[in-house]
Enzyme design. Structure first.
Site, short mmCIF file in Angstrom:
data_model
loop_
_atom_site.label_atom_id
_atom_site.label_comp_id
_atom_site.label_asym_id
_atom_site.label_seq_id
_atom_site.Cartn_x
_atom_site.Cartn_y
_atom_site.Cartn_z
N LYS A 48 0.85 -1.19 0.00
CA LYS A 48 0.00 0.00 0.00
C LYS A 48 0.89 1.24 0.00
O LYS A 48 1.48 1.59 1.02
CB LYS A 48 -0.91 0.04 1.23
CG LYS A 48 -1.99 1.11 1.06
CD LYS A 48 -2.62 1.56 2.34
CE LYS A 48 -1.86 2.65 3.02
NZ LYS A 48 -1.76 3.92 2.28
N GLU B 202 9.97 0.66 10.30
CA GLU B 202 10.98 1.69 9.97
C GLU B 202 10.29 3.02 10.24
O GLU B 202 9.46 3.48 9.46
CB GLU B 202 11.35 1.62 8.48
CG GLU B 202 11.96 0.30 8.06
CD GLU B 202 13.39 0.12 8.55
OE1 GLU B 202 13.98 1.10 9.05
OE2 GLU B 202 13.88 -1.01 8.46
N GLY C 69 3.15 3.62 13.47
CA GLY C 69 3.80 2.34 13.78
C GLY C 69 3.13 1.66 14.97
O GLY C 69 2.93 0.45 14.98
N CYS D 232 13.71 10.19 6.85
CA CYS D 232 13.76 9.69 8.23
C CYS D 232 15.16 9.80 8.80
O CYS D 232 15.34 9.98 9.99
CB CYS D 232 13.30 8.25 8.25
SG CYS D 232 14.19 7.27 7.03
N GLU E 135 10.32 15.16 15.43
CA GLU E 135 10.69 15.07 14.03
C GLU E 135 9.86 16.08 13.23
O GLU E 135 8.64 15.99 13.20
CB GLU E 135 10.41 13.66 13.51
CG GLU E 135 10.88 13.45 12.10
CD GLU E 135 10.49 12.08 11.56
OE1 GLU E 135 9.33 11.65 11.76
OE2 GLU E 135 11.34 11.45 10.92
N GLY F 287 7.01 4.54 8.12
CA GLY F 287 6.16 5.71 8.33
C GLY F 287 6.44 6.29 9.70
O GLY F 287 7.50 6.05 10.30
N SER F 288 5.47 7.02 10.22
CA SER F 288 5.70 7.74 11.48
C SER F 288 5.60 6.79 12.68
O SER F 288 4.97 5.73 12.60
CB SER F 288 4.69 8.87 11.61
OG SER F 288 3.39 8.32 11.62
N THR F 289 6.18 7.22 13.77
CA THR F 289 6.18 6.39 14.97
C THR F 289 4.76 6.18 15.49
O THR F 289 4.40 5.08 15.93
CB THR F 289 7.10 7.03 16.03
OG1 THR F 289 8.43 7.09 15.47
CG2 THR F 289 7.14 6.23 17.31
#
Ligand code: NAD
Length: 487
Positions: A172, A247, A230, A281, A381, A225-227
């Site tokens: 995706k 990641e 995640g 990242c 971030e 993607g973002s934490t």
């Protein structure tokens, strides 16, 4: 330009007919309207991948590899068109898409194509009379969810090892940047990948992404993607206890010591944060300067930042393009206020460019702020052309500042002192460390993070192993096993 879902080797509309507008970040115009997958489409894609798995996983590894090698060649044959598509969709300067994104994508598919028949098992020295060997078996259907910052390259980072190891894939892409992955799917069909081996389902995260992460027939989910997202992936994966690889975000420390080659460090630090408009990242978003060289370094770094040519990503002269979405541009700019509220000093940038020709695009000027290690701009971030400068006096202080973050992905240091370089490379809490360089990546070198930056690795044998299960097989060669029970 393909704008439908790719399921079981065919381009199809979403079952409910839903679409998403894809915008050109340079001028906010609608480039195309793509089909938006929902749960039912994801289910169809997973079913197709499940049907394709037995034949794909039993195919000779070299034959799988050959298809990946052919794909790498096809990418090179269509390099210019792919570069333009990627720049149109994401805002990457075309010079970077040509020189980095497309060649790196081909190189990564080629690397894993070559590795397909080199994934060896092992023989374990167990007690006499028995043979024990360990096979690396593919997991099955894997789900892959990728963000918008390097959509083309991530197709190869994600799909390369998964396919080489014998898995089938449902990927995706981000709803913001689906175009290059759909084109890759088209090329895969052209070079002969069997139907269903790869399925591409662009759609929103909370619908298509969520369904893929929770799907009971998906054996592994690999997420970039973002934490925050995640964490949702981990929750969604719990139903069938699927394997998860994450990641996530980063807040890369880039330390410049007072013995560094300043020319190289100024250039390297600019590349570390301003390449791809800082949407990386691994970006060196915390620039940690020894106080003896800090003023001179900052003056030169600022001059370089202010000289970067900002403009239409399709112009070969452009060095920095727009951010990928309007919403993200606004988020990045909001950090200027956040920095100033906490007393940080704005060194330069902090606004959109004044140029009227760029007024409709999602542009942000290279931005430098000087702050303290625990300020929000030194911790969160920002994911834009926004760098936070921090100063240190001693090596211990530099290390403490570098490690004062929950993230642990990329890091860098600039020094001529060899011992210090290696000492820091081991002591910085991060998955990757660059010494007198920054942001080097290669398909052979493991890529990933620790802490809030996630777990698991992309690239290299690490990635191949992450897409397999170890299967232990015991053979009685000539052992006599005394009975345990009875006579
Ligand atoms: P994001 O987390 O918002 O989205 C990433 C992907 O997840 C998209 O495809 C999105 O549609 C999907 N998604 C969103 N919500 C979901 C949900 N609930 N369930 C399933 N899928 C969902 O991230 P982004 O803004 O697209 O990307 C930027 C982030 O990615 C940054 O934090 C960046 O550091 C990180 N990133 C990490 C790496 C790495 O290798 N560590 C590489 C690139 C980007």
């Amino acid at each position: 330009m393909q704008n439908q879902l790719f399921i079981n080797g065919r381009f199809v509309d979403a079952m409910d007919g839903a679409t998403i507008d894809v915008r050109n970040p340079h001028d906010d115009s609608v480039v195309t309207r793509i089909a938006a997958a929902d749960a039912a489409d994801v289910d169809a894609a997973v079913a197709a991948a499940g049907r394709a798995f037995p034949a794909w996983s039993r195919m000779a590894a070299a034959a799988r590899g050959r298809l990946l090698l052919r794909l790498a060649d096809a990418i090179e044959d269509h390099a210019e068109a792919l570069a333009q598509l990627e720049s149109l969709d994401t805002g990457h300067p075309i010079r970077d898409s040509r020189a980095l994104d497309v060649p790196r994508t081909a190189a990564c598919f080629r690397y894993f194509g070559g590795m397909a028949d080199k994934l060896e098992g092992s023989v374990v020295p167990v007690e006499p009379g028995f043979l024990n060997y360990v096979q690396r078996a593919p997991i099955g259907v894997v789900g892959q969810i990728v963000p918008w910052n390097f959509p083309l390259m991530f197709t190869s980072w994600k799909m390369g090892p998964a396919l080489a190891a014998g898995n089938t894939v449902v990927i995706k892409p981000s709803e913001l940047t689906p175009l290059s992955s759909l084109r890759i799917a088209e090329l895969m069909a052209e070079v002969g990948f069997p139907d269903g081996v790869v399925n591409v389902v662009p759609g929103y995260g909370h619908t298509a992404g969520q369904r893929l992460a929770e799907h009971p027939q998906v054996g592994k989910i690999a997420f970039t993607g973002s934490t925050g997202t995640g964490r949702k992936i981990v929750e969604a994966s719990q139903g069938n206890l699927k394997r998860v690889q994450l990641e996530l975000g980063g807040k890369g420390a880039n330390i410049v010591f007072d013995d560094a080659d300043l020319d190289a460090a100024v250039n390297g630090a600019a590349w570390a944060i301003f390449h791809n408009q800082g949407q990386a990242c691994i970006a060196g978003s915390r620039l940690i300067l020894h106080e003896r060289i800090a003023d001179e370094f900052l003056a030169r770094f600022r001059a370089l930042a202010e000289s970067i040519r900002i403009g239409n990503p399709l112009d070969p002269q452009t060095e920095m393009g727009p951010l990928t979405s309007a919403q993200h541009r606004d988020r990045v700019l909001s950090y200027v206020g956040i920095a100033q509220e906490q007393g940080a000093r704005l060194v330069c940038g902090g606004t959109a460019p004044a140029d009227d020709a760029l007024a409709r695009g999602y542009y942000v000027m290279p931005t430098i702020v000087e702050a303290r290690p625990h300020d929000r701009v030194a911790q969160e971030e920002v994911f834009g052309p926004f760098v936070t400068v921090l100063r240190f006096r001693t090596d211990d202080e530099a290390l403490a500042i570098a490690n004062a973050t929950d993230y642990g992905l990329g890091s860098g240091l600039w020094t001529k002192d060899l011992s210090r370089a290696h000492r820091f490379a081991s002591a910085i809490r991060a998955g990757m460390c660059w010494i007198n360089c920054y942001k080097r990546v290669s398909p052979g070198s493991p890529f990933g993070g620790v802490g809030q930056s996630g777990y698991g690795r992309e690239m290299g044998f690490e990635a191949m192993h992450d897409y397999t299960e170890a299967r232990s097989v015991w053979v009685n060669v000539d052992a006599v096993i005394p009975p345990h029970f009875g006579r």
